[in-house]
Design a protein around this motif. Sequence first.
Motif, short mmCIF file in Angstrom:
data_model
loop_
_atom_site.label_atom_id
_atom_site.label_comp_id
_atom_site.label_asym_id
_atom_site.label_seq_id
_atom_site.Cartn_x
_atom_site.Cartn_y
_atom_site.Cartn_z
N UNK A 106 -1.42 1.17 10.76
CA UNK A 106 -2.34 1.77 9.80
C UNK A 106 -2.96 0.73 8.87
N UNK A 107 -2.25 -0.37 8.63
CA UNK A 107 -2.72 -1.37 7.67
C UNK A 107 -3.71 -2.36 8.26
N UNK A 108 -3.65 -2.60 9.57
CA UNK A 108 -4.48 -3.63 10.21
C UNK A 108 -5.70 -2.98 10.85
N UNK A 109 -6.90 -3.26 10.36
CA UNK A 109 -8.09 -2.61 10.91
C UNK A 109 -8.30 -2.91 12.39
N UNK A 124 -15.73 -5.75 1.77
CA UNK A 124 -14.48 -5.89 2.50
C UNK A 124 -13.42 -4.93 1.98
N UNK A 125 -13.32 -4.81 0.65
CA UNK A 125 -12.34 -3.92 0.04
C UNK A 125 -12.59 -2.47 0.43
N UNK A 126 -13.85 -2.04 0.36
CA UNK A 126 -14.15 -0.64 0.64
C UNK A 126 -13.97 -0.30 2.12
N UNK A 184 -7.48 4.87 5.02
CA UNK A 184 -7.50 6.29 4.63
C UNK A 184 -7.80 7.18 5.83
N UNK A 185 -8.83 6.84 6.60
CA UNK A 185 -9.21 7.68 7.74
C UNK A 185 -8.14 7.66 8.83
N UNK A 186 -7.55 6.49 9.06
CA UNK A 186 -6.55 6.38 10.12
C UNK A 186 -5.28 7.15 9.78
N UNK A 204 1.86 6.43 4.66
CA UNK A 204 1.38 5.08 4.96
C UNK A 204 0.23 4.71 4.03
N UNK A 205 -0.67 5.65 3.79
CA UNK A 205 -1.78 5.36 2.88
C UNK A 205 -1.28 5.11 1.46
#
Length: 246
Positions: free
Chosen positions: A23-26, A165-167, A174-176, A185-186
């Motif tokens: 969830x943390x890694x795009x 980058x932050x957004x 959030x979406x994942x 996780x969020x």
Amino acid sequence: MDSPQKDKWSEQDSRKFIDYSDFFVPHRQQQADIICQLLDAVPSLQLVVDLCCGAGFLSKNILEKFPEAEVHGYDLSDEMLSEARSKLKNFSPRFSAYAFNLAETNWRASIGPADAFVSSLAVHHLNAQQKQQLFQDLQERLHPGGALLIADIIRPVTQKGHQVAASLWEQWVRETTEEAGNLEAYQEFVDEKWNYFKHPDADTIDQPSGLSEQLNWLENAGFKDVEVYWMTAGHAIFGGWKVAQS
């Protein structure tokens, strides 16, 4: 009250990353797929060294994609190494895991020569001088035609870049997590101030460098065909190649 500034990575951090990294890694799987696609261009891929292999996610993708290759994974965290050995035990003896400290230099003379070095979300823990020395040392330990491929967060040049980058990173998490129904996780992502671009002063561990300067450092170290292959949410995949023998 704000939490105190973090000055080192802990085994608790490792556990949280193991639990929440999907969830943390795009676009985590896409990143691994791109690196594997690039490794397909290495003339003879027999040994890949995964620097800061974590729980073995990237190593596992490489082992599955290249059944003739061995992967040596290195990490500082006992928690990560234990998880990697457990998850990749079915790939034995093609996968081996070793303890090391990326910032130190004593391991570099004995590693490889390798056909490729890969690293995901680790090089940004080094300062500018340490990154340059690492690139030079790895170039010397590569077989001709080999590659250094890095997936990492990078430092935007402007405040606008930081904001974008932050957004984008926040939106991805959030979406994942909403899609997976894992709001825990969020909340961890928010509470732990994991978004460097939103909280650049939350710790002294993260020292990302700009993308253009890192490309220059790779070229100065002797790499050719230096390029950026992918980038979003402040995360990029970039690297270079050692000249093949004619």
